[in-house]
Design a protein around this motif. Structure first.
Motif, PDB file in Angstrom:
ATOM      1  N   ALA A   1      14.647   0.021   2.890  1.00  0.00           N
ATOM      2  CA  ALA A   1      13.614   0.481   1.952  1.00  0.00           C
ATOM      3  C   ALA A   1      13.717   1.981   1.786  1.00  0.00           C
ATOM      4  N   LEU A   2      13.555   2.424   0.553  1.00  0.00           N
ATOM      5  CA  LEU A   2      13.442   3.857   0.281  1.00  0.00           C
ATOM      6  C   LEU A   2      11.956   4.184   0.243  1.00  0.00           C
ATOM      7  N   LEU A   3      11.559   5.230   0.958  1.00  0.00           N
ATOM      8  CA  LEU A   3      10.168   5.675   0.898  1.00  0.00           C
ATOM      9  C   LEU A   3      10.062   6.856  -0.054  1.00  0.00           C
ATOM     10  N   LEU A   4       9.211   6.700  -1.060  1.00  0.00           N
ATOM     11  CA  LEU A   4       8.958   7.817  -1.979  1.00  0.00           C
ATOM     12  C   LEU A   4       7.533   8.313  -1.761  1.00  0.00           C
ATOM     13  N   ASP A   5       7.421   9.609  -1.549  1.00  0.00           N
ATOM     14  CA  ASP A   5       6.121  10.248  -1.390  1.00  0.00           C
ATOM     15  C   ASP A   5       5.757  10.861  -2.746  1.00  0.00           C
ATOM     16  N   PRO A   6       4.704  10.372  -3.400  1.00  0.00           N
ATOM     17  CA  PRO A   6       4.373  10.861  -4.750  1.00  0.00           C
ATOM     18  C   PRO A   6       4.174  12.378  -4.803  1.00  0.00           C
ATOM     19  N   ASP A   7       3.825  12.970  -3.674  1.00  0.00           N
ATOM     20  CA  ASP A   7       3.663  14.428  -3.600  1.00  0.00           C
ATOM     21  C   ASP A   7       4.979  15.157  -3.808  1.00  0.00           C
ATOM     22  N   LYS A   8       6.060  14.464  -3.475  1.00  0.00           N
ATOM     23  CA  LYS A   8       7.356  15.152  -3.454  1.00  0.00           C
ATOM     24  C   LYS A   8       8.274  14.730  -4.588  1.00  0.00           C
ATOM     25  N   VAL A   9       7.872  13.688  -5.338  1.00  0.00           N
ATOM     26  CA  VAL A   9       8.758  13.197  -6.399  1.00  0.00           C
ATOM     27  C   VAL A   9       8.296  13.736  -7.745  1.00  0.00           C
TER      28      VAL A   9
ATOM     29  N   ILE B   1      16.479   5.877  -9.312  1.00  0.00           N
ATOM     30  CA  ILE B   1      16.843   4.458  -9.441  1.00  0.00           C
ATOM     31  C   ILE B   1      18.360   4.287  -9.488  1.00  0.00           C
ATOM     32  N   GLN B   2      19.028   5.153 -10.244  1.00  0.00           N
ATOM     33  CA  GLN B   2      20.495   5.087 -10.320  1.00  0.00           C
ATOM     34  C   GLN B   2      21.117   5.193  -8.927  1.00  0.00           C
ATOM     35  N   LYS B   3      20.575   6.109  -8.132  1.00  0.00           N
ATOM     36  CA  LYS B   3      21.170   6.398  -6.818  1.00  0.00           C
ATOM     37  C   LYS B   3      20.926   5.289  -5.794  1.00  0.00           C
ATOM     38  N   ILE B   4      19.865   4.509  -6.006  1.00  0.00           N
ATOM     39  CA  ILE B   4      19.529   3.538  -4.943  1.00  0.00           C
ATOM     40  C   ILE B   4      19.715   2.084  -5.354  1.00  0.00           C
ATOM     41  N   LYS B   5      19.985   1.859  -6.650  1.00  0.00           N
ATOM     42  CA  LYS B   5      19.862   0.482  -7.141  1.00  0.00           C
ATOM     43  C   LYS B   5      20.787  -0.525  -6.460  1.00  0.00           C
ATOM     44  N   ASN B   6      21.925  -0.094  -5.961  1.00  0.00           N
ATOM     45  CA  ASN B   6      22.797  -1.052  -5.283  1.00  0.00           C
ATOM     46  C   ASN B   6      22.584  -1.102  -3.776  1.00  0.00           C
ATOM     47  N   HIS B   7      21.588  -0.389  -3.312  1.00  0.00           N
ATOM     48  CA  HIS B   7      21.402  -0.259  -1.860  1.00  0.00           C
ATOM     49  C   HIS B   7      20.020  -0.676  -1.366  1.00  0.00           C
ATOM     50  N   ALA B   8      18.981  -0.195  -2.053  1.00  0.00           N
ATOM     51  CA  ALA B   8      17.621  -0.423  -1.528  1.00  0.00           C
ATOM     52  C   ALA B   8      17.100  -1.793  -1.943  1.00  0.00           C
ATOM     53  N   ASP B   9      16.528  -2.503  -0.991  1.00  0.00           N
ATOM     54  CA  ASP B   9      15.931  -3.817  -1.279  1.00  0.00           C
ATOM     55  C   ASP B   9      14.483  -3.669  -1.711  1.00  0.00           C
ATOM     56  N   LEU B  10      13.860  -2.599  -1.241  1.00  0.00           N
ATOM     57  CA  LEU B  10      12.442  -2.366  -1.537  1.00  0.00           C
ATOM     58  C   LEU B  10      12.227  -0.874  -1.750  1.00  0.00           C
ATOM     59  N   ILE B  11      11.173  -0.543  -2.505  1.00  0.00           N
ATOM     60  CA  ILE B  11      10.749   0.861  -2.580  1.00  0.00           C
ATOM     61  C   ILE B  11       9.329   0.922  -2.030  1.00  0.00           C
ATOM     62  N   PHE B  12       9.159   1.722  -0.992  1.00  0.00           N
ATOM     63  CA  PHE B  12       7.818   1.977  -0.459  1.00  0.00           C
ATOM     64  C   PHE B  12       7.284   3.229  -1.151  1.00  0.00           C
ATOM     65  N   VAL B  13       6.016   3.201  -1.521  1.00  0.00           N
ATOM     66  CA  VAL B  13       5.402   4.388  -2.131  1.00  0.00           C
ATOM     67  C   VAL B  13       4.165   4.750  -1.323  1.00  0.00           C
ATOM     68  N   GLY B  14       4.123   5.986  -0.865  1.00  0.00           N
ATOM     69  CA  GLY B  14       2.938   6.418  -0.120  1.00  0.00           C
ATOM     70  C   GLY B  14       3.184   7.724   0.597  1.00  0.00           C
ATOM     71  N   GLY B  15       2.129   8.221   1.156  1.00  0.00           N
ATOM     72  CA  GLY B  15       2.219   9.472   1.901  1.00  0.00           C
ATOM     73  C   GLY B  15       0.901   9.701   2.594  1.00  0.00           C
ATOM     74  N   SER B  16       0.877  10.695   3.448  1.00  0.00           N
ATOM     75  CA  SER B  16      -0.348  10.912   4.217  1.00  0.00           C
ATOM     76  C   SER B  16      -1.440  11.601   3.415  1.00  0.00           C
ATOM     77  N   THR B  17      -1.054  12.323   2.361  1.00  0.00           N
ATOM     78  CA  THR B  17      -2.065  13.150   1.687  1.00  0.00           C
ATOM     79  C   THR B  17      -2.174  12.959   0.172  1.00  0.00           C
ATOM     80  N   VAL B  18      -1.387  12.065  -0.407  1.00  0.00           N
ATOM     81  CA  VAL B  18      -1.366  11.984  -1.874  1.00  0.00           C
ATOM     82  C   VAL B  18      -2.613  11.328  -2.470  1.00  0.00           C
TER      83      VAL B  18
END
Ligand code: 1GP
Length: 239
Positions: free
Chosen positions: A21-29, A38-55
């Protein structure tokens, strides 16, 4: 992925297929970067996690909406706070910080989220979240005001994971914290997988292909990568 996400994770475990899983922090994206991501991960990541401690809710919602337009990779909320819940994702890790004794993150945040969740069709995945000492004080430690379990206290980590399973959690997440300088050790991962029958997620401080392999070999079913991709968006090409 037509079947529910939890079932997919369980089936993958049975088949011995390791998930990423790739974790994306909305604060940083930056929303303008989602195509590239998406281009960079599409053949690798099975899931995308979205979250962060402060967003905030708005940031999470915008990012999830953008991702849903651009990819069929399932989007799983990994919220640090109830305010990050958005019904546009596919699922939510319904986390309970079972390594700590702060009622806010054991039950209160969860209770606060119920009225919002009832308005969504999110798949809700009960997850026992165990914070392990990762070499630095991470955001989750500060926000949750809980102490991580020391890496050498393997017995306590293992028993906490078993407790989570007995409480009915469907997944256990061993978390060293985003940006950890020390990933969860192979010894811990091995001991925990030997003692639970539910899938195991491992994340925090995994920055190289070798470390990723080490986590899988020790028994992790799903590994979460955040910082390594933030620092180098070619990370997934190297694995
Ligand atoms: C954090 O486990 C995730 O919740 C990922 O950690 O950012 O260190 O990869 P990293």
């Amino acid at each position: 992925m037509s079947k529910p996400i939890l079932q997919h994770i369980i089936d993958s475990k049975k088949e011995g297929k390791k998930l990423l899983a790739l974790l994306l922090d909305p604060d940083k994206v930056n929303l303008g970067e989602t195509d590239t991501i998406i281009q960079k991960i599409k053949n690798h990541a099975d899931l995308i996690f979205v979250g962060g401690s402060t967003v905030s809710h708005g940031d999470t919602q915008k990012l999830v909406q953008q991702l849903k337009i651009k990819t069929t990779i399932p989007i799983v909320l990994f919220p640090g706070d109830t305010s990050q819940i958005t019904g546009t994702a596919d699922a939510i890790l319904f986390l309970s910080l079972i390594s700590g004794d702060n009622p806010e993150y054991l039950i209160k945040q969860q209770l606060k989220s119920v009225s919002m969740l009832l308005e969504t069709t999110l798949e809700i995945i009960p997850t026992g979240y165990i914070l392990i000492e990762g070499g630095v004080e991470t955001a989750v430690q500060k926000v949750s005001e809980t102490k991580p379990i020391e890496q050498d206290n393997i017995e306590l980590i293992s028993q906490t994971a078993i407790t989570g399973m007995y409480l009915g959690k469907q997944l256990i997440y061993l978390e060293a914290g985003s940006g950890a300088t020390k990933m969860v050790s192979q010894k811990i991962i091995k001991k925990v997988t030997e003692n639970i029958s539910i899938p195991l997620i491992v994340g925090g401080g995994i920055r190289t292909k070798k470390q990723l392999k080490m986590a899988y070999e020790a028994g992790a079913d799903l590994v979460v990568i955040g910082t390594a991709f933030e620092e180098n968006n070619l990370f997934f090409d190297s694995i």
